[in-house]
Design a protein around this motif. Sequence first.
Motif, PDB file in Angstrom:
ATOM      1  N   CYS A 139       2.634  -0.545  -0.750  1.00 48.20           N
ATOM      2  CA  CYS A 139       1.749  -1.837  -0.507  1.00 48.20           C
ATOM      3  C   CYS A 139       1.901  -2.316   0.788  1.00 48.20           C
ATOM      4  CB  CYS A 139       2.122  -2.739  -1.630  1.00 48.20           C
ATOM      5  SG  CYS A 139       1.994  -2.030  -3.355  1.00 48.20           S
ATOM      6  N   THR A 177       3.411   5.229   6.467  1.00 46.09           N
ATOM      7  CA  THR A 177       2.079   5.189   5.786  1.00 46.09           C
ATOM      8  C   THR A 177       1.599   6.670   5.935  1.00 46.09           C
ATOM      9  OG1 THR A 177       1.160   4.502   7.648  1.00 46.09           O
ATOM     10  CG2 THR A 177       1.857   2.590   6.164  1.00 46.09           C
ATOM     11  N   VAL A 210      -2.822  -0.422   3.276  1.00 47.15           N
ATOM     12  CA  VAL A 210      -1.398  -1.003   3.360  1.00 47.15           C
ATOM     13  C   VAL A 210      -1.704  -1.875   4.676  1.00 47.15           C
ATOM     14  CG1 VAL A 210       0.849  -0.140   4.069  1.00 47.15           C
ATOM     15  CG2 VAL A 210      -0.482   1.127   2.571  1.00 47.15           C
TER      16      VAL A 210
END
Length: 345
Positions: A139, A177, A210
């Motif tokens: 997240c 990510t 994100v």
Amino acid sequence: MAGVGRFGALHARVWRELGAEVVGLCDVDARRLADVAGGLGVAVVSGDLPSLLARVEPDVVVVVSDEATHADLTVTALEAGCHVFVEKPLALSGAEAWRVSAAAATAGREVVAGQISRFAAPYVRMRQTLSGGGIGRLCALRLRRDFSRQWFLSFGDRVHPVWESCIHDIDLAVSFTGRPVQRVSAVAARAAEDEAPSVVSALLEFQGGVIATVESAWLVPDSAPRTLAGALALDGSIVAEAEVLGADGILRQRLVADDLVEWTSTGAVVPDLSLWPEEDGTVGGALRQEVAYAIDVFLGRRPADRVPLQEVCWGVEAAEAVVASLAAGAPVEVPDRGPDTGRGR
């Protein structure tokens, strides 16, 4: 090897300890060049890389020079048919980073960027836990890295501080990510008499949703515990924290911990042993792992999967956008200047 300053000399040592032959050195500082070459027993030296490459035919060029020269020296080495290991940052603009990527593709050679944090054990573990689904869907990220004030006064403004400090955590965020940054908002503060910002805070918005906060302050006082230890011991401190926030859990890391503390007559040391610890006369830690990885990539033993050049270019784009946002005083969209790699913008 291009660049034989303090870190360049350490690189030469680690490459030799891992079995590489150092066949030539170059540096613009003739006195330093002579000292390092003499200590290593390297006979072929030059004041510039093209002249050195005309005299030796290396398989690999290691670029550990000033940041502004990285891209040009890397392209020069690639055009000479060499693989390249280049210290961070790969370049000082996204356009230059992608120029390096294109030159590597044209030459059919590999480029490994020295993003050492990717090889530090705590971050390796965090990435493995994240990729293994241990904390569910990613997240957000919170990354902070503070440096000694004295370092800023001596070298922190050699280039914009974002390229010295924030680039580490920007690259970690890209690594976690696996996606490029789309939008950046950044603010900065200056300590008294600083021409360059010594405090930076940036919000990175990644493709896919994100977000990451990246912060850096070069204000750690001399009274703080020293943290760097090993083959390259610097007087001063790096105080870093990282948090990886997932839908089902959180990973937290602190650089300054109390698992090992040394109190001596010269002060307190909380040594970080993850970067380049020295044991039994050899350099270990993240630096050794990073160089060993590069050697394996150059020899074709493994793919360039730990530090993909595309991700490094994304990180350079993001860092450039941070600098641009600071200058503009407003959010900045990150342009898509790379090849068609499915970025989905």
